[in-house]
Motif scaffolding. Structure first.
Motif, PDB file in Angstrom:
ATOM      1  N   TYR A  94       0.835  -1.197   0.000  1.00  0.00           N
ATOM      2  CA  TYR A  94       0.000   0.000   0.000  1.00  0.00           C
ATOM      3  C   TYR A  94       0.871   1.247   0.000  1.00  0.00           C
ATOM      4  O   TYR A  94       1.875   1.306   0.736  1.00  0.00           O
ATOM      5  N   CYS A  95       0.493   2.231  -0.771  1.00  0.00           N
ATOM      6  CA  CYS A  95       1.179   3.508  -0.650  1.00  0.00           C
ATOM      7  C   CYS A  95       0.370   4.424   0.257  1.00  0.00           C
ATOM      8  O   CYS A  95      -0.851   4.299   0.380  1.00  0.00           O
ATOM      9  N   LEU A  96       1.091   5.320   0.897  1.00  0.00           N
ATOM     10  CA  LEU A  96       0.503   6.303   1.803  1.00  0.00           C
ATOM     11  C   LEU A  96       1.032   7.664   1.405  1.00  0.00           C
ATOM     12  O   LEU A  96       2.225   7.819   1.148  1.00  0.00           O
ATOM     13  N   VAL A  97       0.144   8.629   1.377  1.00  0.00           N
ATOM     14  CA  VAL A  97       0.529  10.004   1.083  1.00  0.00           C
ATOM     15  C   VAL A  97       0.000  10.902   2.201  1.00  0.00           C
ATOM     16  O   VAL A  97      -1.169  10.789   2.570  1.00  0.00           O
ATOM     17  N   GLU A  98       0.870  11.747   2.714  1.00  0.00           N
ATOM     18  CA  GLU A  98       0.429  12.732   3.702  1.00  0.00           C
ATOM     19  C   GLU A  98       0.403  14.104   3.049  1.00  0.00           C
ATOM     20  O   GLU A  98       1.416  14.580   2.531  1.00  0.00           O
ATOM     21  N   ILE A  99      -0.773  14.675   3.067  1.00  0.00           N
ATOM     22  CA  ILE A  99      -0.968  16.064   2.655  1.00  0.00           C
ATOM     23  C   ILE A  99      -1.633  16.708   3.858  1.00  0.00           C
ATOM     24  O   ILE A  99      -2.842  16.605   4.048  1.00  0.00           O
ATOM     25  N   ARG A 100      -0.797  17.295   4.687  1.00  0.00           N
ATOM     26  CA  ARG A 100      -1.248  17.706   6.018  1.00  0.00           C
ATOM     27  C   ARG A 100      -2.493  18.599   5.959  1.00  0.00           C
ATOM     28  O   ARG A 100      -2.580  19.499   5.101  1.00  0.00           O
ATOM     29  N   PRO A 101      -3.449  18.291   6.836  1.00  0.00           N
ATOM     30  CA  PRO A 101      -3.376  17.375   7.970  1.00  0.00           C
ATOM     31  C   PRO A 101      -3.878  15.958   7.685  1.00  0.00           C
ATOM     32  O   PRO A 101      -4.096  15.194   8.619  1.00  0.00           O
ATOM     33  N   ASN A 102      -4.054  15.620   6.429  1.00  0.00           N
ATOM     34  CA  ASN A 102      -4.665  14.330   6.100  1.00  0.00           C
ATOM     35  C   ASN A 102      -3.649  13.331   5.560  1.00  0.00           C
ATOM     36  O   ASN A 102      -2.580  13.696   5.077  1.00  0.00           O
ATOM     37  N   ALA A 103      -4.055  12.061   5.636  1.00  0.00           N
ATOM     38  CA  ALA A 103      -3.285  10.964   5.051  1.00  0.00           C
ATOM     39  C   ALA A 103      -4.210  10.139   4.181  1.00  0.00           C
ATOM     40  O   ALA A 103      -5.388   9.956   4.506  1.00  0.00           O
ATOM     41  N   TYR A 104      -3.665   9.652   3.080  1.00  0.00           N
ATOM     42  CA  TYR A 104      -4.457   8.911   2.108  1.00  0.00           C
ATOM     43  C   TYR A 104      -3.753   7.600   1.782  1.00  0.00           C
ATOM     44  O   TYR A 104      -2.517   7.566   1.661  1.00  0.00           O
ATOM     45  N   TRP A 105      -4.570   6.557   1.593  1.00  0.00           N
ATOM     46  CA  TRP A 105      -4.036   5.235   1.277  1.00  0.00           C
ATOM     47  C   TRP A 105      -4.419   4.843  -0.153  1.00  0.00           C
ATOM     48  O   TRP A 105      -5.520   5.138  -0.621  1.00  0.00           O
ATOM     49  N   GLY A 106      -3.495   4.126  -0.785  1.00  0.00           N
ATOM     50  CA  GLY A 106      -3.825   3.496  -2.052  1.00  0.00           C
ATOM     51  C   GLY A 106      -4.654   2.246  -1.809  1.00  0.00           C
ATOM     52  O   GLY A 106      -4.852   1.815  -0.670  1.00  0.00           O
ATOM     53  N   GLN A 107      -5.111   1.643  -2.904  1.00  0.00           N
ATOM     54  CA  GLN A 107      -6.007   0.484  -2.800  1.00  0.00           C
ATOM     55  C   GLN A 107      -5.246  -0.806  -2.534  1.00  0.00           C
ATOM     56  O   GLN A 107      -5.861  -1.818  -2.167  1.00  0.00           O
TER      57      GLN A 107
END
Length: 115
Positions: A94-107
């Motif tokens: 899984y990839c994770l991206v932080e774009i503060r203040p949120n975090a997003y996960w790939g599928q």
């Protein structure tokens, strides 16, 4: 909203290589952190590679010297190049991206390494 699309997983023999990609799209101002996680069968998801914006990469001991995380900023894409793959590298990545203040996960993308 931010969307992540992963690709590049598959079946490979031990000793082989794969490159995973994770492309981000949507409302992106600044990506502060990229990371790849792995969840092996029956185990918890674990961090295997991290890439902070403007910082140094970090790797789990189990993949040091074999995996390389990199990014292409104009494409908002992060890669995980995996060499010398072992059966114990099998799992969903899984990839994770932080774009503060949120975090997003790939599928997630399945990687299977056969012995």
């Amino acid at each position: 909203q931010v969307q992540l699309v992963e690709s590049g997983g598959g079946l490979v023999q031990a000793g082989g290589s794969l490159r995973l990609s994770c492309a981000a799209s949507g409302s992106i101002f600044k990506i502060n952190y990229w990371a790849w996680y792995r969840q092996a069968p029956g185990k918890q998801r674990e961090l295997i590679a991290g890439l902070p914006s403007g910082g140094s990469t970090n790797y789990a001991d189990s993949v040091k010297g074999r995996f390389t995380i990199s990014r292409d900023d104009p494409k908002n894409t992060v890669y995980l190049h995996m060499d010398s793959l072992k059966p114990e590298d099998t799992g969903v990545y899984y990839c994770l991206v932080e774009i503060r203040p949120n975090a997003y996960w790939g599928q997630g993308t399945q990687v299977t390494v056969s012995s």
